[in-house]
Every structure is written in structure tokens, then in C-alpha cells.
Design a protein around this motif. Structure first.
Motif, short mmCIF file in Angstrom:
data_model
loop_
_atom_site.label_atom_id
_atom_site.label_comp_id
_atom_site.label_asym_id
_atom_site.label_seq_id
_atom_site.Cartn_x
_atom_site.Cartn_y
_atom_site.Cartn_z
N GLY A 27 0.82 -1.21 0.00
CA GLY A 27 0.00 0.00 0.00
C GLY A 27 0.85 1.26 0.00
O GLY A 27 0.57 2.21 -0.71
N LYS A 28 1.91 1.26 0.78
CA LYS A 28 2.81 2.42 0.80
C LYS A 28 3.52 2.60 -0.53
O LYS A 28 3.70 3.72 -1.01
CB LYS A 28 3.84 2.26 1.93
CG LYS A 28 3.24 2.42 3.30
CD LYS A 28 4.29 2.25 4.39
CE LYS A 28 3.65 2.35 5.77
NZ LYS A 28 4.64 2.15 6.82
N ASP A 29 3.93 1.49 -1.17
CA ASP A 29 4.58 1.57 -2.47
C ASP A 29 3.64 2.12 -3.52
O ASP A 29 4.02 2.97 -4.33
CB ASP A 29 5.09 0.19 -2.90
CG ASP A 29 6.26 -0.30 -2.06
OD1 ASP A 29 6.89 0.54 -1.39
OD2 ASP A 29 6.53 -1.51 -2.07
N VAL A 30 2.39 1.66 -3.50
CA VAL A 30 1.41 2.15 -4.47
C VAL A 30 1.12 3.62 -4.23
O VAL A 30 1.02 4.41 -5.16
CB VAL A 30 0.10 1.31 -4.38
CG1 VAL A 30 -1.01 1.95 -5.19
CG2 VAL A 30 0.36 -0.11 -4.85
N LYS A 32 3.19 5.85 -2.93
CA LYS A 32 4.37 6.60 -3.39
C LYS A 32 4.37 6.71 -4.90
O LYS A 32 4.65 7.78 -5.45
CB LYS A 32 5.65 5.90 -2.89
CG LYS A 32 6.91 6.62 -3.26
CD LYS A 32 7.04 7.95 -2.56
CE LYS A 32 8.36 8.60 -2.90
NZ LYS A 32 8.47 9.95 -2.38
N ALA A 33 4.04 5.62 -5.59
CA ALA A 33 3.99 5.65 -7.05
C ALA A 33 2.92 6.64 -7.53
O ALA A 33 3.13 7.39 -8.48
CB ALA A 33 3.71 4.26 -7.60
N GLY A 34 1.78 6.68 -6.85
CA GLY A 34 0.73 7.62 -7.19
C GLY A 34 1.18 9.06 -7.01
O GLY A 34 0.86 9.93 -7.83
N GLN A 35 1.94 9.32 -5.98
CA GLN A 35 2.45 10.67 -5.74
C GLN A 35 3.43 11.07 -6.84
O GLN A 35 3.43 12.23 -7.29
CB GLN A 35 3.14 10.75 -4.38
CG GLN A 35 2.17 10.67 -3.21
CD GLN A 35 2.88 10.59 -1.87
OE1 GLN A 35 4.08 10.43 -1.79
NE2 GLN A 35 2.10 10.66 -0.79
N VAL A 36 4.25 10.14 -7.29
CA VAL A 36 5.21 10.44 -8.35
C VAL A 36 4.46 10.76 -9.65
O VAL A 36 4.78 11.72 -10.34
CB VAL A 36 6.18 9.24 -8.56
CG1 VAL A 36 7.00 9.41 -9.81
CG2 VAL A 36 7.08 9.09 -7.34
N VAL A 37 3.45 9.96 -9.96
CA VAL A 37 2.67 10.20 -11.18
C VAL A 37 1.94 11.53 -11.08
O VAL A 37 1.92 12.31 -12.04
CB VAL A 37 1.66 9.03 -11.42
CG1 VAL A 37 0.68 9.39 -12.52
CG2 VAL A 37 2.40 7.75 -11.73
N GLN A 38 1.37 11.82 -9.93
CA GLN A 38 0.65 13.08 -9.73
C GLN A 38 1.62 14.27 -9.87
O GLN A 38 1.29 15.28 -10.48
CB GLN A 38 -0.01 13.10 -8.37
CG GLN A 38 -0.88 14.31 -8.12
CD GLN A 38 -1.58 14.26 -6.77
OE1 GLN A 38 -1.20 13.48 -5.91
NE2 GLN A 38 -2.58 15.08 -6.59
N GLY A 39 2.82 14.13 -9.31
CA GLY A 39 3.81 15.19 -9.42
C GLY A 39 4.25 15.41 -10.85
O GLY A 39 4.41 16.54 -11.31
N ALA A 40 4.42 14.33 -11.61
CA ALA A 40 4.81 14.45 -13.01
C ALA A 40 3.70 15.09 -13.83
O ALA A 40 3.97 15.88 -14.76
CB ALA A 40 5.16 13.08 -13.57
N ALA A 41 2.46 14.79 -13.51
CA ALA A 41 1.33 15.34 -14.25
C ALA A 41 1.15 16.82 -13.98
O ALA A 41 0.67 17.56 -14.85
CB ALA A 41 0.06 14.57 -13.90
N SER A 42 1.52 17.28 -12.79
CA SER A 42 1.31 18.69 -12.45
C SER A 42 2.41 19.61 -13.01
O SER A 42 2.24 20.81 -13.03
CB SER A 42 1.22 18.86 -10.94
OG SER A 42 2.46 18.54 -10.33
N HIS A 43 3.50 19.02 -13.49
CA HIS A 43 4.60 19.86 -14.01
C HIS A 43 4.45 20.07 -15.46
O HIS A 43 4.21 19.76 -16.37
CB HIS A 43 5.95 19.25 -13.71
CG HIS A 43 6.29 19.31 -12.25
ND1 HIS A 43 6.64 20.47 -11.62
CD2 HIS A 43 6.31 18.35 -11.30
CE1 HIS A 43 6.88 20.22 -10.34
NE2 HIS A 43 6.68 18.92 -10.13
#
Length: 43
Positions: A27-30, A32-43
């Protein structure tokens, strides 16, 4: 016979605790991966 039952209970308890920790880790890995994708999408 009592020893076998006690060992079985201990083994099942250990597997249950280990399983919960593994699921929590996934759950923590998923998350973290969601946060990375969200961060990439916002840039």
C-alpha cells in the motif's frame, strides 16, 4: 498433540502478522507511485 496444536497456532499467527506487514508495504509503495505520477502530471 498439544504441541502440534500450539505450533500450528504460532505458525498461523506469524504468517498472519507477516501478511499484514506485506500488504501495508505494498500500500505504501502504491501510494508513493501515485504521488510520483501526480507530481509528473502537475509539471
Amino acid at each position: 498433540m498439544k504441541h502440534l496444536i500450539a505450533l500450528t497456532i504460532i505458525a498461523l499467527t506469524t504468517l498472519t502478522i507477516t501478511g499484514c506487514n506485506t500488504v501495508a508495504g505494498i500500500g505504501k509503495d502504491v501510494q508513493k507511485a501515485g504521488q510520483v505520477v501526480q507530481g509528473a502530471a502537475s509539471h
